[in-house]
Write a protein that holds these residues in place. Sequence first.
Motif, PDB file in Angstrom:
ATOM      1  N   GLY A 143       7.163 -14.975   1.431  1.00  9.15           N
ATOM      2  CA  GLY A 143       5.961 -14.768   0.637  1.00  9.15           C
ATOM      3  C   GLY A 143       4.737 -14.340   1.423  1.00  9.15           C
ATOM      4  N   GLN A 144       4.893 -13.942   2.666  1.00 12.02           N
ATOM      5  CA  GLN A 144       3.763 -13.562   3.512  1.00 12.02           C
ATOM      6  C   GLN A 144       3.467 -12.070   3.418  1.00 12.02           C
ATOM      7  OE1 GLN A 144       1.843 -15.604   5.528  1.00 12.02           O
ATOM      8  NE2 GLN A 144       2.895 -17.255   4.467  1.00 12.02           N
ATOM      9  N   ASP A 145       2.188 -11.731   3.564  1.00 10.64           N
ATOM     10  CA  ASP A 145       1.758 -10.341   3.656  1.00 10.64           C
ATOM     11  C   ASP A 145       1.429 -10.048   5.118  1.00 10.64           C
ATOM     12  OD1 ASP A 145       1.980  -9.998   0.934  1.00 10.64           O
ATOM     13  OD2 ASP A 145      -0.111 -10.487   0.547  1.00 10.64           O
ATOM     14  N   PHE A 146       1.698  -8.827   5.555  1.00  7.12           N
ATOM     15  CA  PHE A 146       1.414  -8.437   6.927  1.00  7.12           C
ATOM     16  C   PHE A 146       1.213  -6.934   7.002  1.00  7.12           C
ATOM     17  CE2 PHE A 146       5.924  -8.111   6.273  1.00  7.12           C
ATOM     18  CZ  PHE A 146       6.301  -6.969   6.948  1.00  7.12           C
ATOM     19  N   TYR A 147       0.508  -6.497   8.037  1.00  2.50           N
ATOM     20  CA  TYR A 147       0.296  -5.080   8.283  1.00  2.50           C
ATOM     21  C   TYR A 147       1.282  -4.614   9.343  1.00  2.50           C
ATOM     22  CZ  TYR A 147      -4.012  -5.143   5.608  1.00  2.50           C
ATOM     23  OH  TYR A 147      -4.928  -5.236   4.594  1.00  2.50           O
ATOM     24  N   ALA A 148       1.868  -3.436   9.123  1.00  2.00           N
ATOM     25  CA  ALA A 148       2.806  -2.879  10.099  1.00  2.00           C
ATOM     26  C   ALA A 148       2.936  -1.378   9.884  1.00  2.00           C
ATOM     27  CB  ALA A 148       4.177  -3.527   9.962  1.00  2.00           C
ATOM     28  N   LYS A 149       3.370  -0.716  10.918  1.00  2.00           N
ATOM     29  CA  LYS A 149       3.689   0.702  10.812  1.00  2.00           C
ATOM     30  C   LYS A 149       5.128   0.817  10.316  1.00  2.00           C
ATOM     31  CE  LYS A 149       0.691   2.235  14.540  1.00  2.00           C
ATOM     32  NZ  LYS A 149       0.595   3.005  15.792  1.00  2.00           N
ATOM     33  N   PRO A 150       5.415   1.717   9.384  1.00  2.00           N
ATOM     34  CA  PRO A 150       6.793   1.883   8.904  1.00  2.00           C
ATOM     35  C   PRO A 150       7.795   2.142  10.031  1.00  2.00           C
ATOM     36  CG  PRO A 150       5.297   3.012   7.447  1.00  2.00           C
ATOM     37  CD  PRO A 150       4.478   2.535   8.622  1.00  2.00           C
ATOM     38  N   ILE A 151       7.372   2.837  11.052  1.00  2.00           N
ATOM     39  CA  ILE A 151       8.277   3.131  12.161  1.00  2.00           C
ATOM     40  C   ILE A 151       8.725   1.855  12.875  1.00  2.00           C
ATOM     41  CG2 ILE A 151       6.544   3.480  13.978  1.00  2.00           C
ATOM     42  CD1 ILE A 151       8.206   6.012  14.736  1.00  2.00           C
ATOM     43  N   GLU A 195       0.839  -1.199   0.000  1.00  2.00           N
ATOM     44  CA  GLU A 195       0.000   0.000   0.000  1.00  2.00           C
ATOM     45  C   GLU A 195       0.873   1.249   0.000  1.00  2.00           C
ATOM     46  OE1 GLU A 195      -3.867  -1.762   2.331  1.00  2.00           O
ATOM     47  OE2 GLU A 195      -2.415  -0.657   3.491  1.00  2.00           O
ATOM     48  N   ARG A 196       0.271   2.360  -0.328  1.00  2.00           N
ATOM     49  CA  ARG A 196       0.990   3.638  -0.427  1.00  2.00           C
ATOM     50  C   ARG A 196       1.475   4.106   0.948  1.00  2.00           C
ATOM     51  NH1 ARG A 196      -0.573   9.031  -0.042  1.00  2.00           N
ATOM     52  NH2 ARG A 196      -2.687   8.371   0.402  1.00  2.00           N
ATOM     53  N   TYR A 197       2.736   4.529   1.006  1.00  2.00           N
ATOM     54  CA  TYR A 197       3.316   5.102   2.229  1.00  2.00           C
ATOM     55  C   TYR A 197       2.665   6.453   2.497  1.00  2.00           C
ATOM     56  CZ  TYR A 197       6.739   7.322   5.300  1.00  2.00           C
ATOM     57  OH  TYR A 197       7.346   7.973   6.341  1.00  2.00           O
ATOM     58  N   ILE A 198       2.171   6.644   3.717  1.00  2.00           N
ATOM     59  CA  ILE A 198       1.540   7.908   4.093  1.00  2.00           C
ATOM     60  C   ILE A 198       2.429   8.667   5.066  1.00  2.00           C
ATOM     61  CG2 ILE A 198      -0.479   8.952   5.180  1.00  2.00           C
ATOM     62  CD1 ILE A 198      -2.018   6.396   4.234  1.00  2.00           C
ATOM     63  N   ASN A 199       2.744   8.015   6.196  1.00  2.00           N
ATOM     64  CA  ASN A 199       3.642   8.585   7.199  1.00  2.00           C
ATOM     65  C   ASN A 199       4.169   7.443   8.058  1.00  2.00           C
ATOM     66  OD1 ASN A 199       1.872   8.135   9.515  1.00  2.00           O
ATOM     67  ND2 ASN A 199       0.627   9.808   8.706  1.00  2.00           N
ATOM     68  N   PRO A 200       5.146   7.678   8.920  1.00  2.00           N
ATOM     69  CA  PRO A 200       5.764   6.596   9.694  1.00  2.00           C
ATOM     70  C   PRO A 200       4.824   5.888  10.664  1.00  2.00           C
ATOM     71  CG  PRO A 200       7.123   8.563   9.772  1.00  2.00           C
ATOM     72  CD  PRO A 200       5.846   8.942   9.109  1.00  2.00           C
ATOM     73  N   SER A 240       1.383   5.354  10.156  1.00  2.00           N
ATOM     74  CA  SER A 240       0.187   4.759   9.554  1.00  2.00           C
ATOM     75  C   SER A 240       0.416   3.276   9.286  1.00  2.00           C
ATOM     76  CB  SER A 240      -0.168   5.478   8.255  1.00  2.00           C
ATOM     77  OG  SER A 240       0.892   5.356   7.339  1.00  2.00           O
ATOM     78  N   VAL A 241      -0.591   2.468   9.539  1.00  4.47           N
ATOM     79  CA  VAL A 241      -0.494   1.025   9.325  1.00  4.47           C
ATOM     80  C   VAL A 241      -0.747   0.734   7.849  1.00  4.47           C
ATOM     81  CG1 VAL A 241      -1.457  -1.215   9.938  1.00  4.47           C
ATOM     82  CG2 VAL A 241      -1.268   0.559  11.673  1.00  4.47           C
ATOM     83  N   ILE A 242       0.204   0.051   7.199  1.00  2.56           N
ATOM     84  CA  ILE A 242       0.052  -0.286   5.784  1.00  2.56           C
ATOM     85  C   ILE A 242       0.425  -1.752   5.541  1.00  2.56           C
ATOM     86  CG2 ILE A 242       0.398   2.066   4.950  1.00  2.56           C
ATOM     87  CD1 ILE A 242       3.244   1.346   4.229  1.00  2.56           C
ATOM     88  N   LEU A 243      -0.040  -2.281   4.435  1.00  5.10           N
ATOM     89  CA  LEU A 243       0.222  -3.664   4.064  1.00  5.10           C
ATOM     90  C   LEU A 243       1.610  -3.795   3.453  1.00  5.10           C
ATOM     91  CD1 LEU A 243      -0.962  -6.545   3.769  1.00  5.10           C
ATOM     92  CD2 LEU A 243      -1.795  -5.846   1.522  1.00  5.10           C
ATOM     93  N   HIS A 244       2.350  -4.820   3.887  1.00  2.00           N
ATOM     94  CA  HIS A 244       3.693  -5.104   3.391  1.00  2.00           C
ATOM     95  C   HIS A 244       3.754  -6.539   2.899  1.00  2.00           C
ATOM     96  CE1 HIS A 244       4.356  -1.730   6.156  1.00  2.00           C
ATOM     97  NE2 HIS A 244       5.427  -1.460   5.437  1.00  2.00           N
ATOM     98  N   HIS A 245       4.749  -6.843   2.076  1.00  2.00           N
ATOM     99  CA  HIS A 245       4.989  -8.204   1.585  1.00  2.00           C
ATOM    100  C   HIS A 245       6.445  -8.549   1.869  1.00  2.00           C
ATOM    101  CE1 HIS A 245       4.670 -11.750  -0.943  1.00  2.00           C
ATOM    102  NE2 HIS A 245       5.844 -11.416  -1.451  1.00  2.00           N
TER     103      HIS A 245
END
Length: 68
Positions: free
Chosen positions: A35-43, A18-23, A25-30
Amino acid sequence: MKNQKEYQEVLRTITAVERYINPRSVILHHYSKCGQDFYAKPIWLVGKYSQLPIIASSIRLDKIVVIV
């Protein structure tokens, strides 16, 4: 980090789906290694106290052989 490009350069084996918004915000990562997807905050993934998600170090249960 100010934008998506800067954030992705720091991650290496993890891709921001997903699009990076700020450190904070929770976004989807791969995670490309497993091969797993997970949600995390960039920080949580970048910086002095960065942490990889648990799935990054988990073992694959389908590869375990139990001998009785």
